[in-house]
Design a protein around this motif. Structure first.
Motif, PDB file in Angstrom:
ATOM      1  N   THR A   1     -12.976  -2.311  -5.788  1.00 56.82           N
ATOM      2  CA  THR A   1     -13.046  -3.225  -4.540  1.00 56.82           C
ATOM      3  C   THR A   1     -11.444  -3.525  -4.408  1.00 56.82           C
ATOM      4  OG1 THR A   1     -15.329  -3.870  -4.948  1.00 56.82           O
ATOM      5  CG2 THR A   1     -13.789  -5.286  -3.864  1.00 56.82           C
ATOM      6  N   LEU A   2     -10.932  -3.932  -5.464  1.00 53.85           N
ATOM      7  CA  LEU A   2      -9.513  -4.404  -5.436  1.00 53.85           C
ATOM      8  C   LEU A   2      -8.679  -3.450  -5.190  1.00 53.85           C
ATOM      9  CD1 LEU A   2      -9.424  -6.707  -8.607  1.00 53.85           C
ATOM     10  CD2 LEU A   2      -9.558  -7.554  -6.461  1.00 53.85           C
ATOM     11  N   SER A   3      -8.687  -2.076  -5.424  1.00 58.78           N
ATOM     12  CA  SER A   3      -7.963  -1.225  -4.821  1.00 58.78           C
ATOM     13  C   SER A   3      -8.328  -0.519  -3.435  1.00 58.78           C
ATOM     14  CB  SER A   3      -8.283   0.291  -5.963  1.00 58.78           C
ATOM     15  OG  SER A   3      -9.487   0.573  -5.967  1.00 58.78           O
ATOM     16  N   THR A   4      -9.506  -0.718  -3.277  1.00 58.59           N
ATOM     17  CA  THR A   4      -9.812  -0.583  -1.605  1.00 58.59           C
ATOM     18  C   THR A   4      -9.669  -1.677  -0.685  1.00 58.59           C
ATOM     19  OG1 THR A   4     -11.688   0.734  -2.778  1.00 58.59           O
ATOM     20  CG2 THR A   4     -11.988   0.259  -0.268  1.00 58.59           C
ATOM     21  N   ALA A   5      -9.908  -2.958  -1.042  1.00 59.70           N
ATOM     22  CA  ALA A   5      -9.496  -3.697  -0.052  1.00 59.70           C
ATOM     23  C   ALA A   5      -8.191  -3.838   0.771  1.00 59.70           C
ATOM     24  CB  ALA A   5      -9.873  -5.014  -0.644  1.00 59.70           C
ATOM     25  N   PRO A   6      -7.031  -3.593   0.033  1.00 61.43           N
ATOM     26  CA  PRO A   6      -5.790  -3.609   1.029  1.00 61.43           C
ATOM     27  C   PRO A   6      -5.625  -2.348   1.906  1.00 61.43           C
ATOM     28  CG  PRO A   6      -5.118  -3.600  -1.534  1.00 61.43           C
ATOM     29  CD  PRO A   6      -6.884  -3.633  -1.055  1.00 61.43           C
TER      30      PRO A   6
ATOM     31  N   LEU B   1      -8.326  -1.407   3.640  1.00 58.55           N
ATOM     32  CA  LEU B   1      -9.350  -1.497   4.575  1.00 58.55           C
ATOM     33  C   LEU B   1      -8.813  -2.480   5.351  1.00 58.55           C
ATOM     34  CD1 LEU B   1     -12.640  -1.655   2.730  1.00 58.55           C
ATOM     35  CD2 LEU B   1     -12.063  -0.092   4.303  1.00 58.55           C
ATOM     36  N   LEU B   2      -7.804  -3.551   4.659  1.00 58.08           N
ATOM     37  CA  LEU B   2      -7.138  -4.472   5.771  1.00 58.08           C
ATOM     38  C   LEU B   2      -6.159  -3.939   6.531  1.00 58.08           C
ATOM     39  CD1 LEU B   2      -7.045  -7.395   3.029  1.00 58.08           C
ATOM     40  CD2 LEU B   2      -7.939  -7.449   5.035  1.00 58.08           C
ATOM     41  N   LYS B   3      -5.434  -3.022   6.143  1.00 56.06           N
ATOM     42  CA  LYS B   3      -4.361  -2.331   6.868  1.00 56.06           C
ATOM     43  C   LYS B   3      -5.058  -1.701   8.237  1.00 56.06           C
ATOM     44  CE  LYS B   3      -0.845  -1.244   3.395  1.00 56.06           C
ATOM     45  NZ  LYS B   3      -0.251   0.035   2.588  1.00 56.06           N
ATOM     46  N   ARG B   4      -6.281  -0.896   7.821  1.00 56.11           N
ATOM     47  CA  ARG B   4      -6.992  -0.387   8.926  1.00 56.11           C
ATOM     48  C   ARG B   4      -7.400  -1.245  10.179  1.00 56.11           C
ATOM     49  NH1 ARG B   4     -10.969   3.809   5.705  1.00 56.11           N
ATOM     50  NH2 ARG B   4      -9.409   5.093   4.724  1.00 56.11           N
ATOM     51  N   LYS B   5      -7.899  -2.567   9.390  1.00 51.42           N
ATOM     52  CA  LYS B   5      -8.429  -3.234  10.508  1.00 51.42           C
ATOM     53  C   LYS B   5      -7.274  -3.950  11.257  1.00 51.42           C
ATOM     54  CE  LYS B   5     -11.153  -7.573  10.243  1.00 51.42           C
ATOM     55  NZ  LYS B   5     -11.937  -8.605   9.458  1.00 51.42           N
ATOM     56  N   ARG B   6      -6.093  -4.250  10.870  1.00 48.42           N
ATOM     57  CA  ARG B   6      -4.862  -4.750  11.234  1.00 48.42           C
ATOM     58  C   ARG B   6      -4.543  -3.792  12.430  1.00 48.42           C
ATOM     59  NH1 ARG B   6      -2.128  -6.979   6.144  1.00 48.42           N
ATOM     60  NH2 ARG B   6      -3.251  -8.936   5.833  1.00 48.42           N
TER      61      ARG B   6
END
Length: 74
Positions: free
Chosen positions: A56-61, A63-68
């Motif tokens: 989760t900690l490696s995937t969250a950044p 996903l945040l970049k994709r969302k932005r």
């Protein structure tokens, strides 16, 4: 037959016949549940097949970049 199961369950929890094994199983279950809650709170969107909090900690950044990126295109 079902009454015996209830009596066994009451004996395990009520009279401490479970011993270390039962306490260890309960502790592991609580830790697992807390990990699931933390994973849900960390991820910005629903994601399938996330194995652990480390993933989760490696995937969250990412996903945040994709969302932005997707939000800036709108």
């Amino acid at each position: 037959m079902t009454q015996e199961r209830y009596i066994r369950a009451i004996a395990l929890f009520g009279f401490c016949y479970g011993g270390l094994t039962l306490n260890l199983a309960i502790a592991v279950g609580i830790i697992h549940t807390l990990e699931e809650i933390a994973m849900t709170l960390i991820l910005p969107q629903w994601t399938y097949d996330v194995l652990s909090i480390v993933h989760t900690l490696s995937t969250a950044p990412i996903l945040l970049k994709r969302k932005r990126c997707c939000e800036s295109r709108r």
